[in-house]
Design a protein around this motif. Structure first.
Motif, mmCIF file in Angstrom:
data_model
loop_
_atom_site.group_PDB
_atom_site.id
_atom_site.type_symbol
_atom_site.label_atom_id
_atom_site.label_comp_id
_atom_site.label_asym_id
_atom_site.label_seq_id
_atom_site.Cartn_x
_atom_site.Cartn_y
_atom_site.Cartn_z
ATOM 1 N N UNK A 25 0.827 -1.207 0.000
ATOM 2 C CA UNK A 25 0.000 0.000 0.000
ATOM 3 C C UNK A 25 0.858 1.253 0.000
ATOM 4 N N UNK A 26 1.839 1.329 0.900
ATOM 5 C CA UNK A 26 2.653 2.535 0.947
ATOM 6 C C UNK A 26 3.445 2.718 -0.342
ATOM 7 N N UNK A 27 3.843 1.602 -0.949
ATOM 8 C CA UNK A 27 4.609 1.706 -2.192
ATOM 9 C C UNK A 27 3.759 2.269 -3.319
ATOM 10 N N UNK A 28 2.571 1.712 -3.529
ATOM 11 C CA UNK A 28 1.767 2.181 -4.656
ATOM 12 C C UNK A 28 1.238 3.590 -4.408
ATOM 13 N N UNK A 29 0.961 3.918 -3.160
ATOM 14 C CA UNK A 29 0.541 5.283 -2.855
ATOM 15 C C UNK A 29 1.648 6.274 -3.190
ATOM 16 N N UNK A 30 2.853 5.983 -2.734
ATOM 17 C CA UNK A 30 3.971 6.895 -3.006
ATOM 18 C C UNK A 30 4.224 7.051 -4.496
ATOM 19 N N UNK A 31 4.131 5.973 -5.239
ATOM 20 C CA UNK A 31 4.447 6.011 -6.667
ATOM 21 C C UNK A 31 3.403 6.744 -7.490
ATOM 22 N N UNK A 32 2.193 6.907 -6.953
ATOM 23 C CA UNK A 32 1.118 7.503 -7.745
ATOM 24 C C UNK A 32 0.579 8.807 -7.172
ATOM 25 N N UNK A 33 1.037 9.231 -6.007
ATOM 26 C CA UNK A 33 0.656 10.531 -5.474
ATOM 27 C C UNK A 33 1.171 11.642 -6.385
ATOM 28 N N UNK A 34 0.607 12.842 -6.308
ATOM 29 C CA UNK A 34 1.147 13.948 -7.096
ATOM 30 C C UNK A 34 2.621 14.168 -6.791
ATOM 31 N N UNK A 35 3.414 14.337 -7.826
ATOM 32 C CA UNK A 35 4.842 14.551 -7.659
ATOM 33 C C UNK A 35 5.662 13.540 -8.421
ATOM 34 N N UNK A 36 6.959 13.574 -8.165
ATOM 35 C CA UNK A 36 7.922 12.702 -8.828
ATOM 36 C C UNK A 36 8.425 11.681 -7.814
ATOM 37 N N UNK A 37 8.069 10.405 -7.970
ATOM 38 C CA UNK A 37 8.493 9.408 -6.975
ATOM 39 C C UNK A 37 9.985 9.132 -7.058
ATOM 40 N N UNK A 38 10.623 9.147 -5.904
ATOM 41 C CA UNK A 38 12.047 8.788 -5.816
ATOM 42 C C UNK A 38 12.177 7.430 -5.152
ATOM 43 N N UNK A 39 13.034 6.599 -5.709
ATOM 44 C CA UNK A 39 13.342 5.292 -5.129
ATOM 45 C C UNK A 39 14.769 5.324 -4.616
ATOM 46 N N UNK A 40 14.948 5.078 -3.328
ATOM 47 C CA UNK A 40 16.293 5.051 -2.753
ATOM 48 C C UNK A 40 16.982 3.751 -3.128
ATOM 49 N N UNK A 41 18.280 3.825 -3.329
ATOM 50 C CA UNK A 41 19.048 2.667 -3.787
ATOM 51 C C UNK A 41 18.716 1.422 -2.958
ATOM 52 N N UNK A 42 18.449 0.347 -3.671
ATOM 53 C CA UNK A 42 18.150 -0.911 -3.006
ATOM 54 C C UNK A 42 16.685 -1.117 -2.724
ATOM 55 N N UNK A 43 15.905 -0.023 -2.647
ATOM 56 C CA UNK A 43 14.469 -0.179 -2.492
ATOM 57 C C UNK A 43 13.905 -0.683 -3.822
ATOM 58 N N UNK A 44 12.612 -0.991 -3.802
ATOM 59 C CA UNK A 44 12.038 -1.629 -4.992
ATOM 60 C C UNK A 44 11.902 -3.121 -4.789
ATOM 61 N N UNK A 45 12.617 -3.636 -3.781
ATOM 62 C CA UNK A 45 12.354 -4.947 -3.199
ATOM 63 C C UNK A 45 12.318 -4.710 -1.692
ATOM 64 N N UNK A 46 11.949 -5.716 -0.928
ATOM 65 C CA UNK A 46 11.908 -5.536 0.523
ATOM 66 C C UNK A 46 13.317 -5.268 1.035
ATOM 67 N N UNK A 47 13.476 -4.147 1.722
ATOM 68 C CA UNK A 47 14.780 -3.739 2.247
ATOM 69 C C UNK A 47 14.603 -3.357 3.712
ATOM 70 N N UNK A 48 15.169 -4.141 4.596
ATOM 71 C CA UNK A 48 14.993 -3.923 6.036
ATOM 72 C C UNK A 48 16.233 -3.255 6.615
ATOM 73 N N UNK A 49 16.378 -1.950 6.311
ATOM 74 C CA UNK A 49 17.540 -1.182 6.756
ATOM 75 C C UNK A 49 17.164 -0.234 7.880
#
Length: 823
Positions: free
Chosen positions: A652-676
């Motif tokens: 949910x948080x991923x698809x919301x962030x990617x489609x909210x108004x604005x330009x979505x940024x993906x931090x390196x390594x995200x895009x898969x589950x990343x437990x940092x």
């Protein structure tokens, strides 16, 4: 290299460059970013930094690209590889400060200033209060008082070695790793005895002192409380030109396509800086600002930029994902630890600590100027008024611009001073005369009849100091003390939103509507190099917070374990939530994180005065929780019972962030589950080979196995769709909330695409599911861009149970638009 023809700006991907991940390494990742659907690669600072720096914000030389990342040749090669596939290049800019670490000769402008003092040709580069020490530069770097250091023979004189850059062949003084230039002519003075050496040192443009005397001796502006980062005066046109010449040349030559501005609130006049930068770049060049917005604060409307770097988006999004049904349980268990119930009380306490202890040199400088501007007032009462105002300004800063022409936005820009004045007077009515006089000068320094120059300096420096009070007081102290629900303890966020979770959705919609109207190209983000926890760590904690029984069971077990180890309850509450979020981390990662958290809290141990016995007890508790036992077993059982909830919130948080108004940024390594966890944990090497293979498999088979597959599927499908449907996600695309009850969170973009997610899934299950809930979409044939499922929608709307039959998130697009693309 000529200006490239890049694809429209639709999404960025952040890469951290350093000696272990160079431009050449980044070049190997470009095909993956292209396949992912990224339009622009977003690089950490590229100018020469302190050797070994893993972040690049400690700039030493503005005239060359960092050789550790491949130099200019490597950056240009990376840019060519990006441009060849239509990806633009954004770089991070650090205008506020430079590195000031041993050996100081690495910073050539600073070395010159240390040698020649205020008469140096580049003395104006640095923000130094020369009058305070009679034209000398304070260096509180000694381990003991100067007399003791001299008696022990720890300072010697000599000549710079051939490998010491601008120090080579020059007369220098040495103190362990510190090398300092001698003022011309002083090298001939006798220095055979400690007394003679003291006379030589007294003749220098710098003044050595013990580190414990920093509050009295340190007379340069720092980045926050970091002695090793010195403020640069980019408000001066020649200094702006010198520090930006290479970056602008790379831009004009088509290497760099956009900029991200680090810590603009540290600048004397952020408004003027952004306008000067915008005037220097090609029209339409994106410029983002790392501006931290507090509460309902909005980005200054007059700023010449594309928007923020997205912390405000993350804060609004997180607020909407909190389960409102367990608020009382989460609060009850926190209060049972003995922790402070009210986060705002803790924040005020920590801001006061920052102002009175961590930022003493900055406050001392403000007081010097305040006494000059307001000589009729008692200095000690003025100091108390200054401290009260620093604590009472509840945003990073106001934007009073001495000497600037009047502007339509002035009232909003100065408002934080007046709201801070109200708070300060409520707290200290006995200081009314001093607070009122101080605010009068801060709001209109040129109206000060006694000393307008001192008043102007006070105004500018005060505004540069409120940000550090906020950052050090809240993010770097209070957020390491107040652990009610640590998933909400993020940069720019207010953990108190968890106390009123029912309003979280309204908060998100209000933010998104403003973003769509005013800052359609502002970034949205979930994870950055500065977040306290990665997005997926936060999702796991939020998932468990929706399970009242599980949260209670773990909390009670953790308190019992804390008692056995002689550890305070609030710290134990942090540790178990950390293990819920990060999973079974190895001992070293956990130990590094816990030690940092304890010292940043500054309650029982600190970086400068560590309590090793206390830290050992806490680490023993953390290891026991990690190994198993009652707490570990409770964590494992609760996580197992919340697998579906965790999946829902992660997606949910991923698809919301990617489609909210604005330009979505993906931090390196995200895009898969990343437990940092917080840095340095979030700067660990990223396995791009694994991600490339995973994406290739998903594209070939369309089959998702684990949650990482699902996250990557959602990320890649949505990023590609954003380029395909500018009418849904580009500038001008509208935003409209979808109202479908308490368990459906969604919105329409451009009346073309609907983002839909399940909210509070645990309580939804307890209520028996979605039932006959309908989602009010316009009548049409809609297709789920994630699954291909068709949803014919009539006047009655879409049946929620059918929309979410394939998973907890959906991205419905009008079939005609999905097929035909851009319109």
């Amino acid at each position: 290299m000529t200006a490239p023809s890049t694809r429209p700006l639709t999404a960025t991907y952040r890469l951290q460059l350093h000696a272990g991940f160079t431009c050449a390494d980044a070049e190997q990742v470009v095909p993956y970013l292209h396949a992912l659907g990224v339009s622009h690669v977003y690089l950490s600072p590229v100018l020469t930094a302190v050797p070994g720096s893993e972040h690049g914000y400690d700039v030493l030389d503005h005239t060359q690209v960092n050789p550790e990342i491949g130099g200019r040749e490597g950056l240009e090669s990376l840019a060519r590889a990006c441009h060849d596939v239509g990806i633009g290049v954004v770089v991070d800019v650090v205008p506020n400060h430079m590195a000031m670490v041993a050996p100081l000769w690495c910073n050539a402008p600073l070395w010159e200033v240390l040698r020649d003092g205020p008469t140096a040709s580049r003395a104006a580069w640095f923000d130094v209060d020369w009058d305070h020490l009679g034209g000398r530069f304070g260096l509180p770097v000694l381990g003991e008082d100067l007399d003791a250091v001299l008696e022990q023979g720890q300072i010697t004189l000599g000549t710079g070695r051939d490998d010491e850059g601008p120090a080579a062949g020059m007369p220098v003084a040495r103190y362990y790793e510190h090398v300092l230039p001698l003022a011309p002519g002083t090298e001939t003075m006798p220095a055979g005895t400690p007394q003679e050496l003291a006379a030589v040192l007294d003749a220098q443009r710098w003044l050595l002192a013990s580190w414990r005397d920093a509050a009295d001796v340190l007379n340069y502006r720092r980045f926050f409380e970091v002695d090793g980062l010195i403020g640069v005066r980019v408000e001066e046109p020649d200094i702006f030109a010198a520090t930006h010449e290479l970056l602008l040349e790379l831009h004009r030559n088509g290497v760099v396509d956009g900029f991200r501005i680090d810590h603009p609130d540290g600048l004397a006049d952020p408004t003027a800086y952004l306008q000067e930068l915008t005037d220097a770049v090609r029209p339409g060049t994106p410029v983002w600002v790392e501006k931290i917005l507090e509460g309902d604060e909005r980005l200054p409307a007059g700023w010449a930029c594309s928007g923020t770097t997205g912390y405000d988006a993350n804060a609004a999004l997180s607020a909407a994902l909190v389960d409102p049904t367990t608020t009382e349980v989460v609060s009850r268990e926190w209060e049972a630890t003995g922790g402070e119930p009210d986060v705002h009380t803790e924040i005020e306490r920590c801001k006061r600590l920052a102002a009175t202890e961590l930022l003493r040199p900055e406050v001392a400088r403000l007081l010097r100027r305040a006494v000059e501007a307001l000589p009729a007032l008692d200095p000690e009462r003025l100091r108390e008024a200054l401290l009260e105002m620093l604590v009472s300004v509840h945003v990073y800063r106001a934007y009073v611009r001495p000497g600037a022409p009047p502007d339509e936005h002035d009232e909003a820009m100065v408002a934080p001073l007046f709201t801070g004045q109200e708070r300060a007077l409520a707290a200290r009515p006995d200081l009314r005369e001093e607070i009122d006089a101080l605010v009068t000068v801060l709001a209109d320094p040129q109206g000060c009849s006694t000393d307008p120059l001192a008043a102007t300096d006070l105004c500018v420096r005060f505004q540069q100091t409120t940000g550090p009070v906020m950052a050090k007081g809240i993010e770097d102290t209070a957020f390491y003390r107040w652990h009610r629900l640590v998933a909400l303890n993020e940069v720019g966020a207010d953990p108190a939103v968890g106390l009123d979770a029912a309003h979280g959705v309204a908060t998100l919609h209000a933010w998104a509507e403003h973003q769509a109207e005013h800052w359609p190209q502002g970034m949205t983000t979930l994870s950055t190099h500065d977040t306290k926890r990665s997005e997926d760590v936060r999702a796991r904690i939020l998932a468990v917070s929706g399970d009242a029984d599980g949260w209670t069971r773990i909390s009670q077990a953790a308190r019992a374990a804390a008692d056995r180890h002689g550890v305070d309850g609030p710290t134990a509450h942090l540790i178990w939530q950390t293990l819920v979020g990060a999973g079974r981390v190895d001992h070293e990662r956990l130990s590094t994180y816990v030690t940092k958290a304890l010292r940043e809290a500054k309650e029982r141990t600190t970086w400068t005065d560590p309590d090793e016995d206390y830290e050992a007890r806490v680490l023993a508790l953390a290891d026991e929780m990690l190994a198993g036992g009652e707490v570990g077993d409770a964590i494992a059982a609760t996580l197992a019972d919340n697998v579906l909830t965790t999946r829902t919130l992660t997606l949910a948080q991923k698809i919301l962030q990617l489609t909210l108004p604005g330009i979505p940024d993906t931090y390196q390594g995200s895009g898969v589950v990343d437990l940092s966890l917080v840095d340095p944990d979030n700067r660990r090497p990223v396995d791009y080979d694994e991600r490339i293979a995973r994406l290739d498999r998903l594209d070939a088979t369309g089959w998702t196995g684990d949650l990482s597959d699902e996250v990557l599927w959602v990320t890649s499908r949505v990023l590609r769709l954003r380029a395909w449907l500018p009418q849904a996600y580009g500038p001008g695309a509208g935003y409209r909330p979808v109202e479908a009850g308490p368990h459906v969170l969604g919105f329409l973009r451009g009346d073309v695409a609907a983002t839909l997610t399940i909210r509070a899934p645990r309580s939804l299950g307890a209520e028996g599911g979605l039932g006959d809930t309908r989602i009010p979409l316009p009548p049409d044939l809609w297709v789920d861009a994630l699954t291909g499922a068709e949803h014919p929608v009539g006047e009655e709307g879409a049946l929620a149970a059918e929309v979410f039959a394939g998973g907890p998130v959906a991205l419905l697009v009008r079939a005609e638009h999905l097929q035909e693309g851009a319109q």
